[in-house]
Scaffold this active site. Structure first.
Site, PDB file in Angstrom:
ATOM      1  CG  HIS A   1      -2.266   0.624   0.934  1.00  0.00           C
ATOM      2  ND1 HIS A   1      -2.481   1.516  -0.084  1.00  0.00           N
ATOM      3  CD2 HIS A   1      -3.473   0.476   1.541  1.00  0.00           C
ATOM      4  CE1 HIS A   1      -3.742   1.905  -0.102  1.00  0.00           C
ATOM      5  NE2 HIS A   1      -4.369   1.283   0.880  1.00  0.00           N
TER       6      HIS A   1
ATOM      7  CG  ASP B   1      -3.005   4.472  -3.673  1.00  0.00           C
ATOM      8  OD1 ASP B   1      -2.516   4.209  -2.558  1.00  0.00           O
ATOM      9  OD2 ASP B   1      -2.742   5.497  -4.315  1.00  0.00           O
TER      10      ASP B   1
END
Length: 440
Positions: free
Chosen positions: A412, A416
């Site tokens: 992450h 995304d």
């Protein structure tokens, strides 16, 4: 007397050293050309080193578990069958052993280092969270012998890949070392966690202890490192692979008869992933501090279980440039080499994305751990038939379909939800839209 130097062979790009695991011959033993003399290890692969000629082992310059630089002389062979007398003790190689320090400065106990402030500390092995990541075991060994501080070692300009400090760098530094050394500001100490691991109960006579082998230790370190490095997020989708399964069932026998290769699901999965990466290239990247390295090559790693129970990841290079036959040949070759423990170092290097077929073991789905330094890994669950509601020209109907879960774990920091979800959906679309009219 004709002598031949046996050198540590090159074992793939970016590999600068290897660990000697075991000598299969001893001083005075005769050897034949191409006969295996010793076993060595680099990262996850164990390799055999053959004799370059017929002769007799005259000298062995390194012991098991020693780390040796690629290209270094590790043994001397008396060629042409000339018998060399056994040595009563091992001679140190002038090529690999660092000369004794001529300085009159007092030395510290073995395993410790001097610091600019006069304190003592311990060198950290590669993989430690407190290590700078560029010090190989060979460099650390030399630094310990020469009583170099960690600050002093880190001040040496490295000539290796990514600024890595090589043996030649540290030896060159020692030849030109000046005294007294300039003082360096001491880094603030990071407080360690005070949490104590819970005790493990052990019942004598019932429980048993199994020592981790070398590969399992490396896997454990790699997995912990990945979880500490990447904030993992996992997304899931379900795909209908009925058409794909039917096509494969119809053509697998003909495929093997025509090409002599098994047609498994893995090359089909690799093909779908390669197409999805082409559309979403930012999933095919690595993170270098504050930079994102976007890889042009699409090299797909296949997490593969070994007979020992350990895990290894052979790599299908340039997967986007191969057709289904080329992928099948490469997948079968790598899988066979993995099962027979004969993968070459270059066959497990350079992956930019990894897939793990957890369905092979009957798992419905999985939450895979990212194979560093990649930023995503795809798990493929078991293919199961079950009743599903489908839309036809006549409306909604219930039909028996072959269904499968896909799960994507991604980093992450740079991936995304939009990118991870879009990529995962693209892989699913490729599998669901598999062309059943394609000929083999």
């Amino acid at each position: 007397m004709s002598t031949i130097e046996l050198k540590m062979p090159k074992m793939g790009e970016s590999i600068s050293e290897a660990t000697i695991l075991n000598w299969l011959k001893k001083v005075g033993d005769p050897v034949e050309e191409d006969e295996t003399i010793l076993e060595v290890a680099t990262d996850k692969v164990d390799s055999e080193v053959p004799s370059p000629c017929n002769g007799v082992i005259s000298k062995i310059l390194f012991e098991p578990n020693e780390v040796v630089a690629i290209g270094s002389v590790i043994a001397i062979i008396a060629a042409d069958g000339e018998v060399a007398q056994k040595e009563t003790k091992k001679e140190e190689s002038s090529i690999e052993k660092v000369q004794e320090k001529e300085s009159s400065s007092a030395s510290l106990p073995k395993g410790e280092m001097s610091t600019s402030s006069g304190q003592r500390g311990q060198f950290k092995v590669i993989g430690s969270s407190e290590n700078d990541g560029f010090l190989s075991p060979l460099v650390i060994s030399i630094a310990k012998k020469e009583n170099l501080s960690i600050e002093e070692v880190q001040s040496i300009a490295g000539s290796g890949e990514g600024g890595r400090i090589r043996k030649s760098d540290i030896i060159g530094y020692l030849k030109n070392r000046k005294y007294p050394l300039p003082s360096r500001p001491q880094q603030p100490q990071v407080s360690k966690s005070t949490y104590k691991a819970p005790p493990i109960s052990f019942v004598e006579g019932k429980d048993r202890i199994v020592e981790m082998d070398r590969m399992r230790k490396m896997i454990a370190d790699h997995m912990v490192y990945s979880k500490h490095t990447s904030p993992h997020v996992t997304s899931y989708i379900e795909v209908d692979v009925t058409n794909l399964v039917q096509w494969r069932n119809n053509y697998k026998v003909r495929f093997q008869e025509k090409y002599g290769e098994k047609l498994t699901f893995t090359p089909i999965f690799v093909e779908a992933v390669a197409k999805a990466i082409q559309e979403y290239p930012m999933i095919n990247v690595s993170v270098d501090e504050n930079k994102i390295v976007v890889h042009k090559d699409i090299n797909i790693g296949m997490a593969t279980a070994l007979p020992s129970g350990n895990l290894i990841v052979p790599v299908v290079k340039q997967a986007d440039e191969k057709n289904l036959l080329g992928l099948a040949k490469q997948v079968n070759h790598l899988a066979n080499n993995a099962r027979n423990n004969c993968l070459k170092p270059e066959e497990i290097q350079g992956s930019t994305f990894t897939i793990s077929n957890v369905g092979t073991f009957g798992s419905l789905m999985g939450t895979p751990i990212i194979n560093q330094p990649e930023v995503a890994i795809l798990a493929l669950g078991i293919i199961k038939k079950r009743p599903e509601v489908i839309t036809t020209d006549k409306g909604d109907e219930i039909a028996i379909r072959s269904m499968m879960y896909l799960s994507l774990s991604f980093d992450h920091r740079v991936v995304d939800g939009f990118l991870g979800g879009s990529f995962l959906r693209k892989v699913g679309d490729e599998l669901e839209a598999f062309d059943t009219n394609r000929e083999i």
